[in-house]
Design a protein around this motif. Sequence first.
Motif, PDB file in Angstrom:
ATOM      1  N   MET A 132       0.493  -1.173   0.421  1.00 33.67           N
ATOM      2  CA  MET A 132       0.243   0.155   0.384  1.00 33.67           C
ATOM      3  C   MET A 132       0.367   1.196  -0.049  1.00 33.67           C
ATOM      4  SD  MET A 132      -3.132  -1.480   2.687  1.00 33.67           S
ATOM      5  CE  MET A 132      -1.716  -2.812   2.853  1.00 33.67           C
ATOM      6  N   GLY A 133       1.238   2.190  -0.804  1.00 35.10           N
ATOM      7  CA  GLY A 133       2.339   3.247  -1.255  1.00 35.10           C
ATOM      8  C   GLY A 133       1.317   4.516  -1.508  1.00 35.10           C
ATOM      9  N   SER A 134       2.181   5.128  -1.082  1.00 29.40           N
ATOM     10  CA  SER A 134       1.898   6.728  -1.115  1.00 29.40           C
ATOM     11  C   SER A 134       2.563   6.931  -2.016  1.00 29.40           C
ATOM     12  CB  SER A 134       1.506   7.400   0.439  1.00 29.40           C
ATOM     13  OG  SER A 134       1.294   8.534   0.221  1.00 29.40           O
ATOM     14  N   VAL A 135       2.314   7.991  -2.282  1.00 19.72           N
ATOM     15  CA  VAL A 135       3.159   8.869  -3.554  1.00 19.72           C
ATOM     16  C   VAL A 135       2.536  10.796  -3.656  1.00 19.72           C
ATOM     17  CG1 VAL A 135       3.601   9.638  -5.960  1.00 19.72           C
ATOM     18  CG2 VAL A 135       2.409   7.670  -5.529  1.00 19.72           C
ATOM     19  N   SER A 136       3.587  11.042  -3.359  1.00 17.10           N
ATOM     20  CA  SER A 136       3.626  12.802  -2.557  1.00 17.10           C
ATOM     21  C   SER A 136       4.751  13.097  -3.569  1.00 17.10           C
ATOM     22  CB  SER A 136       3.706  12.957  -1.279  1.00 17.10           C
ATOM     23  OG  SER A 136       3.784  13.602  -0.312  1.00 17.10           O
ATOM     24  N   VAL A 153      -5.940   0.467  -8.252  1.00 16.73           N
ATOM     25  CA  VAL A 153      -6.721   0.701  -7.287  1.00 16.73           C
ATOM     26  C   VAL A 153      -5.780   1.589  -7.070  1.00 16.73           C
ATOM     27  CG1 VAL A 153      -7.626   1.132  -5.182  1.00 16.73           C
ATOM     28  CG2 VAL A 153      -7.783  -1.394  -5.995  1.00 16.73           C
ATOM     29  N   VAL A 154      -6.575   3.041  -7.239  1.00 18.78           N
ATOM     30  CA  VAL A 154      -5.961   4.076  -7.134  1.00 18.78           C
ATOM     31  C   VAL A 154      -6.852   5.345  -6.305  1.00 18.78           C
ATOM     32  CG1 VAL A 154      -4.970   6.238  -7.917  1.00 18.78           C
ATOM     33  CG2 VAL A 154      -4.390   3.982  -8.964  1.00 18.78           C
ATOM     34  N   TYR A 160      -3.094  -0.543  -3.027  1.00 14.26           N
ATOM     35  CA  TYR A 160      -3.672   0.143  -3.403  1.00 14.26           C
ATOM     36  C   TYR A 160      -2.881   1.590  -3.427  1.00 14.26           C
ATOM     37  CZ  TYR A 160      -4.843   1.963   0.913  1.00 14.26           C
ATOM     38  OH  TYR A 160      -4.372   1.926   2.607  1.00 14.26           O
ATOM     39  N   MET A 161      -3.148   2.195  -4.955  1.00 16.08           N
ATOM     40  CA  MET A 161      -1.705   3.776  -4.269  1.00 16.08           C
ATOM     41  C   MET A 161      -2.905   5.166  -3.951  1.00 16.08           C
ATOM     42  SD  MET A 161      -0.230   5.726  -7.939  1.00 16.08           S
ATOM     43  CE  MET A 161       1.173   4.449  -7.892  1.00 16.08           C
ATOM     44  N   ALA A 162      -2.168   4.514  -3.090  1.00  9.91           N
ATOM     45  CA  ALA A 162      -2.783   6.412  -2.033  1.00  9.91           C
ATOM     46  C   ALA A 162      -1.718   7.532  -2.925  1.00  9.91           C
ATOM     47  CB  ALA A 162      -3.165   6.406  -0.700  1.00  9.91           C
ATOM     48  N   VAL A 188     -12.988  14.760  -2.750  1.00  9.42           N
ATOM     49  CA  VAL A 188     -11.684  13.890  -1.994  1.00  9.42           C
ATOM     50  C   VAL A 188     -12.439  12.495  -1.103  1.00  9.42           C
ATOM     51  CG1 VAL A 188      -9.711  14.249  -3.527  1.00  9.42           C
ATOM     52  CG2 VAL A 188     -10.259  14.797  -0.722  1.00  9.42           C
ATOM     53  N   PRO A 189     -12.776  11.615  -1.047  1.00  7.50           N
ATOM     54  CA  PRO A 189     -11.320  10.572  -2.094  1.00  7.50           C
ATOM     55  C   PRO A 189     -12.180  10.087  -3.506  1.00  7.50           C
ATOM     56  CG  PRO A 189     -12.672   9.065  -0.686  1.00  7.50           C
ATOM     57  CD  PRO A 189     -12.539   9.866  -0.096  1.00  7.50           C
ATOM     58  N   ARG A 190     -11.582   9.583  -4.345  1.00  2.64           N
ATOM     59  CA  ARG A 190     -11.965   9.718  -5.841  1.00  2.64           C
ATOM     60  C   ARG A 190     -11.649   8.491  -6.143  1.00  2.64           C
ATOM     61  NH1 ARG A 190     -16.009  10.965  -7.955  1.00  2.64           N
ATOM     62  NH2 ARG A 190     -16.464  11.571  -5.200  1.00  2.64           N
ATOM     63  N   VAL A 191     -12.218   7.723  -6.342  1.00  2.00           N
ATOM     64  CA  VAL A 191     -10.816   6.133  -6.109  1.00  2.00           C
ATOM     65  C   VAL A 191     -11.477   5.264  -7.200  1.00  2.00           C
ATOM     66  CG1 VAL A 191     -11.268   3.953  -4.775  1.00  2.00           C
ATOM     67  CG2 VAL A 191     -11.237   5.901  -3.478  1.00  2.00           C
TER      68      VAL A 191
END
Length: 109
Positions: free
Chosen positions: A1-5, A28-29, A53-55, A80-83
């Motif tokens: 379960m990653g997070s991109v920033s 899944v984003v 999922y990618m958060a 948000v969220p937009r899934v």
Amino acid sequence: MGSVSSTRKVTMTSAREFIEQAIAKESVVIFSKSTCPYCKMAKQVFDSLNKTYMAIELDGREDADEIQSVLGEMTGARTVPRVFLNGTCLGGGTDVRKLHENGELLKKF
């Protein structure tokens, strides 16, 4: 379960490309804000299913407004969220929870 920033500023075109690349790359984003209870609700549904999922956490991103505007154009809502699942927008946290509760979410994988 990653997070991109990221904090780099992007144009609306770049925001659209960023969104399209993310949803093409991951099954899944979740476009999210870390303090949003509906975002947490959506993540908890996927956590309970042991689905990765990618958060993409928009708080702290300089381009958050552009991303939310493009999401609004793409999905009809900039909240948000937009899934996204397999490139298709499922909606927000309540929508995802309802799909999970009625057994429809797992059928979409």
